[in-house]
Design an enzyme around this catalytic site. Structure first.
Site, short mmCIF file in Angstrom:
data_model
loop_
_atom_site.label_atom_id
_atom_site.label_comp_id
_atom_site.label_asym_id
_atom_site.label_seq_id
_atom_site.Cartn_x
_atom_site.Cartn_y
_atom_site.Cartn_z
CB CYS A 33 -0.92 -0.01 1.22
SG CYS A 33 -2.00 1.44 1.33
N GLY A 57 2.97 13.01 5.53
CA GLY A 57 3.47 13.05 6.90
C GLY A 57 4.37 11.91 7.29
CB CYS A 129 -6.13 0.09 7.54
SG CYS A 129 -6.01 -0.12 5.74
#
Length: 281
Positions: A33, A57, A129
């Site tokens: 990913c 980030g 996730c």
């Protein structure tokens, strides 16, 4: 702007995760990913939006070595994400920036708190996730991966018991083997042709030669190889061969799993990476 990428995420990240486990490997979906899917999609969107650079980030840096832009470790060693970004293509890095790479996570959180940002107190993710809090085995069962029972054998081929599906075990695993023995037994690997789980004592886990389906970004013959996200680096000599790379480790390493990603560093810079194909003594 919200991008609805559910269908492509399923196709590019979730489905390969299921398939690789079903075939006896131990994949890292977050590498797939972060390293490819997410960056490819976001850079493509940034072009459509007319943006020059996509800033994220991540705690990593970008450096130039031998005329090639490469991912490098972030300044905060406890939050460094260079491993997860190792497979990002240099061409993508031309349009990406990591402004937090020179910062520590604590300093960034403090700045976010001072600015009143809700994300400042957000908990960190510790798992893929899409698992939704489940153990990966539960997730795979929900996705229809069959248990496909088979023999548990020792390193000499003697049958010791039965397993409930090769995807339920990863090299180095001790719990759940379900075989009584005079000494603790660990999952060593699998024999797909026999659908057999190979187990042995801890000393049988140690390997020194690792074959990798990957590439070097720039020439290198000695590297620090990180063979799993949370494993320490080990010095290695790297050779380019047909189909990928061979790593000769300077000290034995336990629990090296096909399907995981080997990331190769020259000091702080990622100079190569690839999926582990096999590991032997």
């Amino acid at each position: 702007v919200t991008l609805d990428l559910r269908a492509s995420f399923r196709r590019e990240v979730v489905d390969p995760f299921i398939e690789e486990y079903a075939e006896g490997r131990t994949p890292n979906p977050c590498m797939r990913c972060n390293g490819r899917f997410r960056f490819d999609e976001l850079v493509a969107f940034s072009r459509r939006a007319g943006a020059d650079v996509l800033w994220t980030g991540h705690y990593a840096r970008i450096v130039e070595r031998d005329g090639v832009r490469l991912v490098a470790r972030g300044a905060d060693p406890t939050k460094d994400q260079s491993y997860m970004l190792a497979t990002v293509e240099p061409a993508v890095l031309d349009r990406v920036g990591f402004p937090l790479g020179a910062e520590t996570k604590d300093a960034v959180r403090a700045e976010a708190h001072a600015a009143g940002l809700a994300a400042a107190g957000r908990a960190e993710s510790q798992e893929a996730c899409f698992l939704g809090g489940d153990d990966y085995r539960t997730f795979l069962e929900r996705q229809g991966v069959a248990r496909s029972t088979g023999p548990v054998v020792d390193v000499d081929g003697n049958v010791l018991g039965r397993h409930e599906g090769l995807w339920r075990y990863t090299p180095g695993q001790r719990r759940g083997i379900g075989v009584a023995a005079p000494e603790p037994l660990y999952a060593i690997g699998s024999d797909l042709a026999r659908n057999a789980l190979i187990v042995g004592p801890r000393r049988a886990l140690a390997v020194t030669r690792v074959e990798v389906a990957g590439t070097l970004r720039i020439p290198a013959d000695r590297v620090e190889a990180k063979l799993r996200y949370r494993s320490p680096e080990v010095p290695a000599r790297v050779s380019v061969v047909a189909g990928g790379l061979v790593l000769e480790l300077e000290r034995p390493v336990e629990g090296v799993a096909p399907g995981q990603v080997a990331v190769l560093y020259d000091r702080d810079v990622v100079v190569g990476s690839g999926e582990i194909v096999s590991a032997t003594r």
